[in-house]
Design a protein around this motif. Structure first.
Motif, mmCIF file in Angstrom:
data_model
loop_
_atom_site.group_PDB
_atom_site.id
_atom_site.type_symbol
_atom_site.label_atom_id
_atom_site.label_comp_id
_atom_site.label_asym_id
_atom_site.label_seq_id
_atom_site.Cartn_x
_atom_site.Cartn_y
_atom_site.Cartn_z
ATOM 1 N N GLN A 1 0.663 -1.297 0.134
ATOM 2 C CA GLN A 1 0.088 0.068 0.074
ATOM 3 C C GLN A 1 0.842 1.264 -0.055
ATOM 4 O O GLN A 1 1.677 1.160 0.611
ATOM 5 C CB GLN A 1 -0.897 0.106 1.114
ATOM 6 C CG GLN A 1 -2.059 1.156 1.230
ATOM 7 C CD GLN A 1 -2.910 0.828 2.260
ATOM 8 O OE1 GLN A 1 -3.142 0.292 3.089
ATOM 9 N NE2 GLN A 1 -3.923 1.861 2.135
ATOM 10 N N ARG B 1 -3.296 5.490 -0.702
ATOM 11 C CA ARG B 1 -4.616 4.921 -0.903
ATOM 12 C C ARG B 1 -4.299 3.845 -2.013
ATOM 13 O O ARG B 1 -5.476 3.093 -2.404
ATOM 14 C CB ARG B 1 -5.696 6.181 -1.279
ATOM 15 C CG ARG B 1 -5.742 6.918 -0.440
ATOM 16 C CD ARG B 1 -7.007 7.902 -0.748
ATOM 17 N NE ARG B 1 -8.266 7.362 -1.056
ATOM 18 C CZ ARG B 1 -8.901 7.284 -2.235
ATOM 19 N NH1 ARG B 1 -8.361 7.823 -3.273
ATOM 20 N NH2 ARG B 1 -10.086 6.645 -2.314
ATOM 21 N N SER C 1 -7.600 1.822 -1.858
ATOM 22 C CA SER C 1 -8.470 1.605 -0.620
ATOM 23 C C SER C 1 -8.425 2.657 0.365
ATOM 24 O O SER C 1 -7.694 3.646 0.149
ATOM 25 C CB SER C 1 -7.446 0.643 0.331
ATOM 26 O OG SER C 1 -7.874 0.302 1.539
ATOM 27 N N ASP C 2 -9.612 2.909 0.827
ATOM 28 C CA ASP C 2 -10.148 4.138 1.509
ATOM 29 C C ASP C 2 -9.769 3.992 3.019
ATOM 30 O O ASP C 2 -10.246 4.727 4.156
ATOM 31 C CB ASP C 2 -11.633 4.434 1.336
ATOM 32 C CG ASP C 2 -12.050 4.804 0.019
ATOM 33 O OD1 ASP C 2 -11.269 5.769 -0.441
ATOM 34 O OD2 ASP C 2 -12.951 4.013 -0.430
ATOM 35 N N CYS C 3 -8.999 2.766 3.449
ATOM 36 C CA CYS C 3 -8.561 2.789 4.815
ATOM 37 C C CYS C 3 -7.203 2.007 4.630
ATOM 38 O O CYS C 3 -6.657 1.728 3.569
ATOM 39 C CB CYS C 3 -9.458 1.949 5.683
ATOM 40 S SG CYS C 3 -9.720 0.127 5.029
ATOM 41 N N VAL C 4 -6.418 1.894 5.988
ATOM 42 C CA VAL C 4 -5.219 0.987 5.928
ATOM 43 C C VAL C 4 -5.592 -0.491 5.716
ATOM 44 O O VAL C 4 -6.265 -0.982 6.684
ATOM 45 C CB VAL C 4 -4.544 1.252 7.244
ATOM 46 C CG1 VAL C 4 -3.430 0.216 7.312
ATOM 47 C CG2 VAL C 4 -4.414 2.647 7.361
ATOM 48 N N TYR D 1 -9.708 -4.634 2.475
ATOM 49 C CA TYR D 1 -9.454 -3.392 2.262
ATOM 50 C C TYR D 1 -10.819 -2.549 2.326
ATOM 51 O O TYR D 1 -11.621 -3.391 2.308
ATOM 52 C CB TYR D 1 -8.356 -3.017 1.128
ATOM 53 C CG TYR D 1 -9.207 -3.219 -0.062
ATOM 54 C CD1 TYR D 1 -9.920 -2.257 -0.840
ATOM 55 C CD2 TYR D 1 -9.276 -4.587 -0.497
ATOM 56 C CE1 TYR D 1 -10.234 -2.522 -2.033
ATOM 57 C CE2 TYR D 1 -9.519 -4.829 -2.162
ATOM 58 C CZ TYR D 1 -10.298 -3.814 -2.491
ATOM 59 O OH TYR D 1 -10.821 -3.881 -3.873
ATOM 60 N N CYS D 2 -10.581 -1.279 2.060
ATOM 61 C CA CYS D 2 -12.006 -0.730 1.965
ATOM 62 C C CYS D 2 -12.325 0.061 0.892
ATOM 63 O O CYS D 2 -11.379 0.726 0.200
ATOM 64 C CB CYS D 2 -12.083 0.507 3.134
ATOM 65 S SG CYS D 2 -11.682 0.212 5.027
ATOM 66 N N ARG E 1 -17.287 2.754 2.554
ATOM 67 C CA ARG E 1 -17.561 1.991 3.531
ATOM 68 C C ARG E 1 -17.702 0.534 3.733
ATOM 69 O O ARG E 1 -18.105 -0.101 4.566
ATOM 70 C CB ARG E 1 -19.036 2.651 3.966
ATOM 71 C CG ARG E 1 -19.090 4.096 4.471
ATOM 72 C CD ARG E 1 -20.377 4.884 4.853
ATOM 73 N NE ARG E 1 -20.402 6.209 5.274
ATOM 74 C CZ ARG E 1 -21.423 6.632 5.739
ATOM 75 N NH1 ARG E 1 -22.329 5.928 6.015
ATOM 76 N NH2 ARG E 1 -21.397 7.976 5.819
ATOM 77 N N LEU F 1 -16.198 -3.040 3.444
ATOM 78 C CA LEU F 1 -15.021 -4.060 3.550
ATOM 79 C C LEU F 1 -14.820 -5.006 2.387
ATOM 80 O O LEU F 1 -15.993 -5.652 2.230
ATOM 81 C CB LEU F 1 -14.983 -4.709 4.890
ATOM 82 C CG LEU F 1 -14.612 -3.950 5.989
ATOM 83 C CD1 LEU F 1 -14.779 -4.783 7.313
ATOM 84 C CD2 LEU F 1 -13.325 -3.255 5.932
#
Length: 265
Positions: free
Chosen positions: A215, A218, A235-238, A250-251, A254, A256
């Motif tokens: 990663q 993002r 990905s919108d998250c780690v 990953y995201c 909202r 998963l």
């Protein structure tokens, strides 16, 4: 995800009866099982069954030669033949348990262990007491450079090659880690031998998520050991490693999303 349990004492893929958990590598069985697939003479490599994930049909994979070692790990039962006299050719068969979504695999190679003495009978550098198993990888002693493969998927995915003359020094189970040793060079951790290359290509901000998946901000990047990108996503998250081996979560907004490497035929 449909993988077999691989529990010790369960019936092996040849249907030859119970197989104790031979980890690390076990001595070959005293007789080759001749039932079901086809006949095999004593001392020969038994045929193994393989169930394809799509049709559910079974196919027999054969390997000629003497059994060198048998083991079960990573949801696979492995049979490796000893190098043939003169040619040093050998075969590894990885049989999948019934119901596994990914088929087993086979790989033929020329056996050459740089750290082993030359066997007087075969003329090959071969020592059956030397392990081929690292913690997460299978290291096949192929001439021209040992091949490091994912034991579940085989050499069609994530295959990496050591420099000629380098070989595996496996962890001793007392806290040491898998090392790669080569004449005239300092020992290096197996993970570092290949793990440094993508970081150098992607930059200091790259973070390894799982295996060859990195990663960068993002961006999610599935990277070959030479740094080339073969898959990408956002990905919108780690992102993080999932509970299932080799899977990653990953995201997407909202939601998963869980992904897992698959074999391509």
């Amino acid at each position: 995800m449909g993988r077999g349990s691989g529990a010790p004492g369960s019936r092996g893929p040849t249907g030859c009866g119970p197989i104790a958990a031979p980890t690390p590598w076990a001595a070959p069985p005293p007789r080759a099982c001749a039932s079901r697939c086809s006949s095999a003479r004593t001392g020969s490599a038994p045929s193994t069954r393989r169930r394809t994930g799509r049709s559910g049909s079974r196919a027999c994979a054969r390997a000629a030669g003497t059994v060198d070692r048998v083991a079960r790990f990573s949801y696979r039962t492995f049979l490796v033949t000893a190098p043939a006299r003169g040619s040093c050719r050998a075969t590894v068969l990885a049989a999948a348990p019934p119901g596994d979504e990914h088929p087993g695999w086979r790989y033929d190679f020329v056996w050459d262990q740089p750290q082993a003495a030359r066997d007087p009978r075969t003329g090959c550098r071969w020592d059956r007491t030397l392990s081929l198993r690292a913690e997460y990888d299978l290291v096949l002693p192929e001439r021209g450079g040992a091949l490091v493969v994912d034991p579940y998927f085989g050499p069609k995915q994530r295959r990496r090659r050591l420099a000629e003359g380098a070989y595996l020094v496996p962890a001793d189970g007392r806290g040491s880690m898998d090392l790669i040793r080569a004449p005239g060079a300092t020992d290096r951790l197996l993970d570092r031998v290949f793990g440094d290359r993508p970081i150098k290509v992607l930059g200091a901000g790259a973070r390894r998520v799982n295996g060859d998946l990195f990663q960068v901000g993002r961006r999610l990047l599935l990277v070959n050991h030479d740094g080339t990108v073969r898959w990408r996503a956002t990905s919108d998250c780690v992102a993080f490693a999932a509970a299932i081996p080799a899977a990653t979560t990953y995201c997407d907004g909202r939601n998963l999303v869980e992904i897992e490497p698959v074999r391509k035929d």
